[in-house]
Design an enzyme around this catalytic site. Structure first.
Site, short mmCIF file in Angstrom:
data_model
loop_
_atom_site.label_atom_id
_atom_site.label_comp_id
_atom_site.label_asym_id
_atom_site.label_seq_id
_atom_site.Cartn_x
_atom_site.Cartn_y
_atom_site.Cartn_z
N ALA A 1 0.85 -1.19 0.00
CA ALA A 1 0.00 0.00 0.00
C ALA A 1 0.88 1.24 0.00
O ALA A 1 1.87 1.30 0.74
CB ALA A 1 -0.91 0.01 1.22
N VAL A 2 0.55 2.20 -0.85
CA VAL A 2 1.23 3.50 -0.84
C VAL A 2 0.31 4.47 -0.13
O VAL A 2 -0.86 4.64 -0.51
CB VAL A 2 1.53 3.99 -2.28
N HIS A 3 0.82 5.11 0.93
CA HIS A 3 -0.01 6.04 1.70
C HIS A 3 0.59 7.44 1.67
O HIS A 3 1.73 7.65 2.08
CB HIS A 3 -0.16 5.59 3.16
N GLY B 1 2.35 11.36 6.08
CA GLY B 1 3.00 10.65 7.18
C GLY B 1 2.66 11.21 8.54
O GLY B 1 3.36 10.96 9.51
N ILE C 1 -2.63 10.77 11.63
CA ILE C 1 -3.68 9.89 11.09
C ILE C 1 -3.06 8.85 10.17
O ILE C 1 -3.43 7.68 10.19
CB ILE C 1 -4.76 10.72 10.34
N GLY C 2 -2.10 9.28 9.36
CA GLY C 2 -1.43 8.36 8.44
C GLY C 2 -0.71 7.24 9.17
O GLY C 2 -0.86 6.06 8.84
N ARG C 3 0.05 7.60 10.21
CA ARG C 3 0.81 6.59 10.95
C ARG C 3 -0.08 5.84 11.94
O ARG C 3 0.01 4.64 12.09
CB ARG C 3 1.98 7.24 11.71
N LYS D 1 -21.38 10.75 10.73
CA LYS D 1 -20.10 10.99 11.40
C LYS D 1 -19.72 12.47 11.37
O LYS D 1 -19.41 13.07 12.39
CB LYS D 1 -19.01 10.13 10.72
#
Length: 388
Positions: free
Chosen positions: A5-7, A10, A13-15, A213
């Site tokens: 997966a490419v996210h 960083g 929320i990402g980590r 939400k």
């Protein structure tokens, strides 16, 4: 070959959310960011910790099997990684989607794998993946746009997890709420089926989840932040411990609940329970969060599809009560000239230089004949007159 997966993004929320769950679903995660400090730290460490916080205490997990690329310096490498990835996710903020679209478009175009790439934007915005999809199409050769769906499928998502203010010495480690909700529409994946990510709830219709939400968690959180800021509170916990502010939050969520129940047929009792759970979550002393952090970016939060104007405009169209939401909007309008928040300075400038009508149109995106417009103009004019 393992799953990859490419996210993009960083940050916490990402980590601490997306990265954690991709790791737990056995993906190698390639973090992409433009911030040298984050990328250098990720490249210099083989693991980081995610501590989940709840009323029962803390539980720490370790995330490994990741790499990190600085897209400012190594864009070709990012494109290459996307061309062989299974999934692309992002948590960069809705305003940054247009900047990450070009490398995503190039990476998709270079794909030779039969299975289409799964693209899921994890942003606090309605239809964020649709927005990213539009930008990707704009950055794709016109002759290749029609066949884009054979190379990539785009699915909207709703994410819900509170990330409090972090200890400045925590480095890559993230403290995060134990509760989470990650809901993604499964229809776009068609005959290929959705990717295997254990934390995700896959649904046919995402709309009720997104609006419930956004108009409960985000509306409630921001209402507590703006009232708290203007009443001299330091944290959300302190704000929610004040009966007056707690009442304002409850009133705003009572109005948004009317919309959710009417629009989606969610039973009123179920929505009441959901609201009670959200109020308990944002009142959690273990998730102490600074009001300035939760209130930051007021221009975005006052936007047409956002947490205040979004529900209030739909309620006004239905002839329903919006007093509490207007009150929260007024508090957001007073969130001006806050250190390290460019949007709060821009907000002050708009309110100082524009008429109440022009400022309302610019800030909220409402049409002048919309039933909510005149009522927002009143609040804008009141704020322009100075302190309440």
């Amino acid at each position: 070959m393992g799953k990859k997966a490419v996210h993009f993004g960083g940050g916490n929320i990402g980590r601490g959310f997306v990265g954690e769950f991709l790791h737990e679903s056995d993906y190698e995660v390639v973090f992409v960011d433009v911030m040298d400090s984050i990328i250098d730290a990720l490249q210099g460490a083989s693991s980081y910790k995610v501590t989940e916080v709840s009323n029962e205490g803390e539980h720490t997990k370790t995330v490994t099997n990741y790499r990190a690329i600085n897209s400012k310096h190594n864009l070709d490498q990012v494109i290459s990684e996307i061309s062989t990835a299974d999934v692309v996710t992002c948590a960069v903020g809705p305003n940054i989607l247009k900047f990450i679209a070009p490398p995503i478009a190039k990476g998709i175009d270079a794909r030779t794998i039969e299975r289409p790439l799964a693209v899921v934007a994890c942003e606090n915005a309605i239809g964020a993946t649709d927005t990213l999809h539009k930008f990707v199409k704009e950055n794709t050769d016109p002759s290749r746009v029609e066949s884009l769906s054979s190379r990539a499928r785009f699915a909207n998502s709703a994410i819900d997890r509170i990330v409090p203010t972090q200890d400045p010495d925590s480095g890559l480690d993230v403290k995060i709420e134990k509760f989470y909700e990650w809901v993604v529409e499964k229809t776009p994946f068609g005959e290929w089926g959705h990717p295997d990510i254990q934390a995700i709830l896959w649904v046919d219709n995402l709309d009720p989840y997104i609006e419930r939400k956004l108009y409960t968690v985000n509306t409630g959180h921001a209402t507590a932040a703006y009232y708290g800021y203007n009443m001299g509170k330091k944290t959300i916990y302190e704000s929610m411990s004040d009966e007056k502010i707690r009442g304002h939050v409850r009133d705003a969520l009572s109005e948004t609940s009317t919309l959710i129940v009417d629009k989606y047929g969610i039973p009123a009792q179920e929505q009441r329970k959901y609201v009670d759970a959200i109020v308990a979550r944002i009142s959690n002393p273990h998730l102490e969060d600074v009001v300035e952090r939760v209130g930051r970016a007021p221009l975005r939060k006052l936007g047409r599809k956002e947490r205040f104007v979004g529900p209030a405009s739909q309620l006004a169209e239905r002839g329903k009560k919006v007093d509490a939401l207007l009150g929260a909007m007024e508090q957001a309008l007073r969130f001006q000239n806050v250190l390290e928040d460019d949007e709060s300075f821009e907000l002050a400038k708009i309110l100082k230089t524009e008429s109440a009508e022009d400022a309302t149109a610019k800030l909220t995106g409402l049409e002048s004949d919309h039933p909510l417009f005149a009522r927002v103009v009143e609040r804008v004019a009141k704020v322009q007159k100075g302190p309440k």
